[in-house]
Design an enzyme around this catalytic site. Structure first.
Site, PDB file in Angstrom:
ATOM      1  CB  SER A 260      21.947   9.597  14.305  1.00 55.89           C
ATOM      2  OG  SER A 260      21.135   8.630  13.674  1.00 55.89           O
ATOM      3  CE  LYS A 261      18.089  13.537  19.726  1.00 55.14           C
ATOM      4  NZ  LYS A 261      19.180  13.144  20.627  1.00 55.14           N
ATOM      5  NE  ARG A 262      19.525   6.690  10.841  1.00 55.64           N
ATOM      6  CZ  ARG A 262      20.172   5.642  10.337  1.00 55.64           C
ATOM      7  NH1 ARG A 262      19.624   4.453  10.379  1.00 55.64           N
ATOM      8  NH2 ARG A 262      21.357   5.791   9.801  1.00 55.64           N
TER       9      ARG A 262
END
Ligand code: GLU
Length: 487
Positions: A260-262
């Site tokens: 994911s984005k993180r």
């Protein structure tokens, strides 16, 4: 002509994810390998989450990756339209067929009633399965609901389909990647195939579209396996041929959670904006689930297509190692011609006034700085000292180098001597060499001598080759910066 027809069917609820790019690539490779067709279908039935910007992003990203489709929304084809929202008039006929054949039924439950059922299941710590309380409504009961103004959704009857086509509630299929897969159908709720507003749900629309588009093989992520059992039952209920399925392991982040984005970039366009080359990205995602027999990892799509075998795809999860992608990208950057690289780097140099450099200087700058580039955007911070009159001196260059007596002495001598130097590459090589030797004889290491010049001229303690830097910035700026660094 091959009968193989594969597809990628992204939902435009976000920019094209690298995971979808991988799925697209494997489908594309399978079509390439078999002489089949690769089809793009946009699954935009969820109007609330869909946007034109995402659709454009999907198109642009697939094109940038070179995953060109034979049929799709923009190029058309025999089985269009290829955008689900333009196909809404196609679905009711098949809903009606399922209703007529007893494989579907009208459900008048309100959202509140369904919510109550779900809460009850949660309370009893049971997985939620729809109660089927609308399956056997009488005509009078239906009439009554209609009078109340309720509009029915249509549900698929799992049990009816299972009993019609299988002896056992546990049904099996042979997955091209994972082998035998099975599911106890009594655990699948009668799911909605068409909402009360008339829009089809994913599991239904996907079957109708794949069926009508004559899709022969469906290659997608394993997160769809539970859907596949539902979809197989729909194919059977419609009397259609069931395609082959192949489910790929998931792509996980280095910490083994969902990517994911993180963790970093996840959309193809984000990688491109950061300066990853699409060829490198494609090569990298190919290795997430496919391993070349000879172990040679850097290969073009054509080379991958040659050795590609769908049965060799990995059933297990793959880890998205950003470090490995970076390495791979650096290898692809190294292979670019100077002219190509010069063009590709321009978008990452917009904060500088490129008109300060003529083509020869620009070429020199790129050749002098390309070696350590991992991603194209690394160039931005690698070249500030090639531009402007003055240079910003960083902390280390100031305190560790320019503040020392040795550096001050070196610079004074340099300014005196360099004034007479002829500013050609060959000559500068020689002059700097002589200069270092002269200082070595005075007990100053060559490295230290060069640090002084570098710190004054570039404001840094490391960077590109000094002769190349001097050639690009020229004598005037060199002298000016060196003088400025003298206290
Ligand atoms: N629209 C679905 C998705 O993006 C397609 C899944 C499939 O390949 O059937 O997940």
């Amino acid at each position: 002509m091959s009968d193989v027809r594969v597809r990628i069917a992204p939902s435009p609820s976000g920019n094209l994810h690298v995971g979808t790019a991988r799925t697209a690539l494997f489908n594309f490779l399978y079509a390439k390998k078999t002489g089949g067709k690769f089809i793009l279908r946009i699954e935009d039935t969820d109007a609330e989450r869909t946007s034109q910007a995402y659709i454009d992003n999907i198109f642009d990203s697939l094109k940038a990756l070179g995953l060109n489709w034979d049929e799709g929304p923009d190029v058309g084809g025999e089985y269009g339209p290829y955008t689900q929202s333009e196909r809404f008039d196609i679905y009711p006929k098949y809903v009606q067929k399922l209703l007529d054949d007893g494989f579907a039924y009208e459900c008048f439950c309100t959202p509140e009633e369904l919510e109550a059922e779900k809460e009850e299941a949660t309370k009893n710590k049971k997985p939620y399965v729809y109660s089927k309380r609308c399956e056997n409504l009488t005509d009078e009961q239906k009439e009554q609901f209609r009078k109340e103004g309720r509009k029915p959704a249509i549900r698929f009857s799992i049990k009816k389909a299972q009993e019609a086509f299988y002896d056992n509630p546990v049904i099996h299929f042979t997955d091209m990647v994972k082998g035998d897969l099975h599911q106890d159908t009594s655990l699948i709720g009668d799911f909605v195939i068409m909402k009360s507003n008339g829009s089809p749900t994913y599991n239904f629309a996907v079957v109708i579209d794949d069926m009508l588009m004559k899709i022969s093989h469906i290659i997608r992520g394993e997160d769809h396996i539970s859907n596949t059992f539902k979809q197989i039952l729909i194919y059977k209920a419609l009397g259609a041929e069931v395609p082959e399925f192949g489910h790929l392991g998931m792509i996980l982040a280095p910490d083994r959670s969902k990517l994911s984005k993180r963790h970093g970039a996840t959309a193809v366009s984000e990688f491109v904006e950061k300066g990853y080359l699409t060829d490198a990205l494609l090569n990298f995602v190919a290795l997430l689930g496919w391993a070349p027999a000879d172990g040679v990892e850097i290969r073009t799509v054509d080379e991958i297509a040659k050795d590609f075998n769908i049965h060799e795809l990995s059933a297990s999860n793959s880890i998205f190692e950003y470090d490995k992608l970076n390495w791979m990208n650096s290898q692809y950057i190294k292979k670019l011609s100077t002219e190509d690289l010069k063009e590709r780097l321009k978008p990452f140099l917009t904060k500088y006034d490129l008109s300060e450099l003529n083509d020869e200087q620009y070429t020199r700058m790129i050749n002098a700085t390309r070696e350590p580039l991992t991603i194209l955007s690394d160039i931005t911070d690698a070249v500030p000292y090639f531009f402007g009159e003055d240079v910003e001196i960083d902390e280390e260059a100031q305190t560790k180098v320019l503040d020392t007596d040795t550096a001050q002495d070196v610079l004074k001598t340099f300014v005196d001597m360099a004034e007479d130097w002829e500013w050609t590459e060959e000559n500068l090589h020689q002059k700097l060499e002589d200069f270092r030797t002269m200082y070595k004889e005075k007990g100053v290491k060559a490295k230290v001598t060069m640090w002084a010049i570098r710190a004054a001229v570039t404001g840094r303690t490391c960077g590109a080759d000094m002769v190349q830097i001097l050639m690009v910035i020229g004598k005037d700026k060199t002298m000016k910066r060196a003088k400025k660094a003298i206290k």
